[in-house]
Design a protein around this motif. Structure first.
Motif, short mmCIF file in Angstrom:
data_model
loop_
_atom_site.label_atom_id
_atom_site.label_comp_id
_atom_site.label_asym_id
_atom_site.label_seq_id
_atom_site.Cartn_x
_atom_site.Cartn_y
_atom_site.Cartn_z
N ARG A 1 0.90 -1.10 0.05
CA ARG A 1 0.03 0.07 -0.06
C ARG A 1 0.86 1.25 -0.14
NH1 ARG A 1 -3.08 -2.90 3.56
NH2 ARG A 1 -2.35 -2.16 5.07
N ARG A 2 1.90 1.33 0.71
CA ARG A 2 2.90 2.65 0.96
C ARG A 2 3.41 2.70 -0.61
NH1 ARG A 2 5.56 2.66 6.67
NH2 ARG A 2 6.12 4.77 5.90
N PHE A 3 4.08 1.51 -0.89
CA PHE A 3 4.52 1.75 -2.17
C PHE A 3 3.70 2.08 -3.36
CE2 PHE A 3 8.11 -0.29 -0.12
CZ PHE A 3 9.53 0.54 -0.70
N ASP A 4 2.61 1.56 -3.53
CA ASP A 4 1.48 2.00 -4.39
C ASP A 4 1.26 3.14 -4.45
OD1 ASP A 4 1.32 -0.74 -5.35
OD2 ASP A 4 -0.58 -1.07 -4.22
N SER B 1 8.28 -3.60 -9.66
CA SER B 1 8.97 -4.84 -9.34
C SER B 1 9.31 -5.55 -10.66
CB SER B 1 8.60 -5.64 -8.39
OG SER B 1 8.65 -5.00 -6.89
N LEU B 2 8.09 -5.68 -11.47
CA LEU B 2 8.00 -6.47 -12.77
C LEU B 2 9.11 -5.82 -13.80
CD1 LEU B 2 7.51 -8.51 -14.99
CD2 LEU B 2 5.18 -7.41 -14.80
N MET B 3 8.83 -4.47 -13.97
CA MET B 3 9.73 -3.59 -14.84
C MET B 3 11.20 -3.47 -14.29
SD MET B 3 6.79 -0.44 -15.80
CE MET B 3 8.11 0.36 -16.84
N MET B 4 11.39 -3.54 -13.08
CA MET B 4 12.68 -3.46 -12.51
C MET B 4 13.37 -4.99 -13.11
SD MET B 4 15.12 -1.71 -11.30
CE MET B 4 14.33 -0.15 -10.78
N ALA B 5 12.64 -6.08 -12.85
CA ALA B 5 13.18 -7.49 -13.25
C ALA B 5 13.56 -7.43 -14.89
CB ALA B 5 11.90 -8.42 -13.06
N GLY C 1 1.95 6.31 -12.37
CA GLY C 1 1.25 5.43 -13.07
C GLY C 1 1.40 3.90 -12.97
N LEU C 2 2.04 3.67 -11.64
CA LEU C 2 2.58 2.38 -11.39
C LEU C 2 2.27 1.87 -10.15
CD1 LEU C 2 6.57 2.88 -12.35
CD2 LEU C 2 4.88 1.32 -13.60
N THR C 3 1.99 0.51 -10.02
CA THR C 3 1.77 -0.16 -8.88
C THR C 3 3.07 -0.72 -8.52
OG1 THR C 3 1.40 -2.17 -9.76
CG2 THR C 3 -0.51 -0.67 -9.46
#
Length: 148
Positions: A33-36, A50-54, A43-45
């Protein structure tokens, strides 16, 4: 016939207070919740970040590599990629060497969004670590051990 519960209420309290899974789930939801909230202006969750960083690698990773890293099944990963692909932030393409395998790549626009969001992620992450009662590296090692 007895009306006594099968599981006494003190046992419920014990599970509430000691269950590692429950505490990990609660912490994960609170952190997400805090990072969202912090990543919302981009425009990111948190999951999308995390997915894009991967995907931020010298060579485009395969679906399998990313699924293993994020501990996702391929169906969930495919669903998570769709909104990012619609925005033009990632591409999913067949591997030219093995058409059965999909490679994932950040686009230039995706890299720019990720680069803009990274300082906000870093600042929140540093603040969270500073507020921990325990050493962050010890916590990470403990969580990693549990995730094996």
């Amino acid at each position: 016939m007895s009306n006594a519960p099968l599981i006494p209420f003190p046992t419920t309290l014990q599970v509430r207070d000691t269950c590692l899974c429950l505490h990990a789930q609660r912490a994960a939801r609170a952190l997400a919740r805090r990072f969202d909230t912090a990543l919302q202006p981009f425009g990111l969750t948190n999951q999308q970040f995390s997915l894009m960083m991967a995907l931020n690698r010298p060579e485009p990773p395969t679906m399998g590599q990313v699924a293993r890293l994020l501990v996702l099944d391929r169906t969930t990963l495919t669903a998570a990629l769709k909104p990012l692909a619609r925005r033009g932030w990632v591409t999913v393409a067949a591997n030219p060497d093995d058409r059965r395998e999909k490679r994932l790549r950040l686009t230039g626009e995706g890299e720019a969004v990720l680069a803009a969001a990274l300082p906000v992620w870093r600042a929140l992450h540093e603040a969270l670590e500073a507020g921990l009662e325990a050493d962050a590296d010890t916590l990470r090692r403990g969580l990693a051990a549990l995730s094996r």
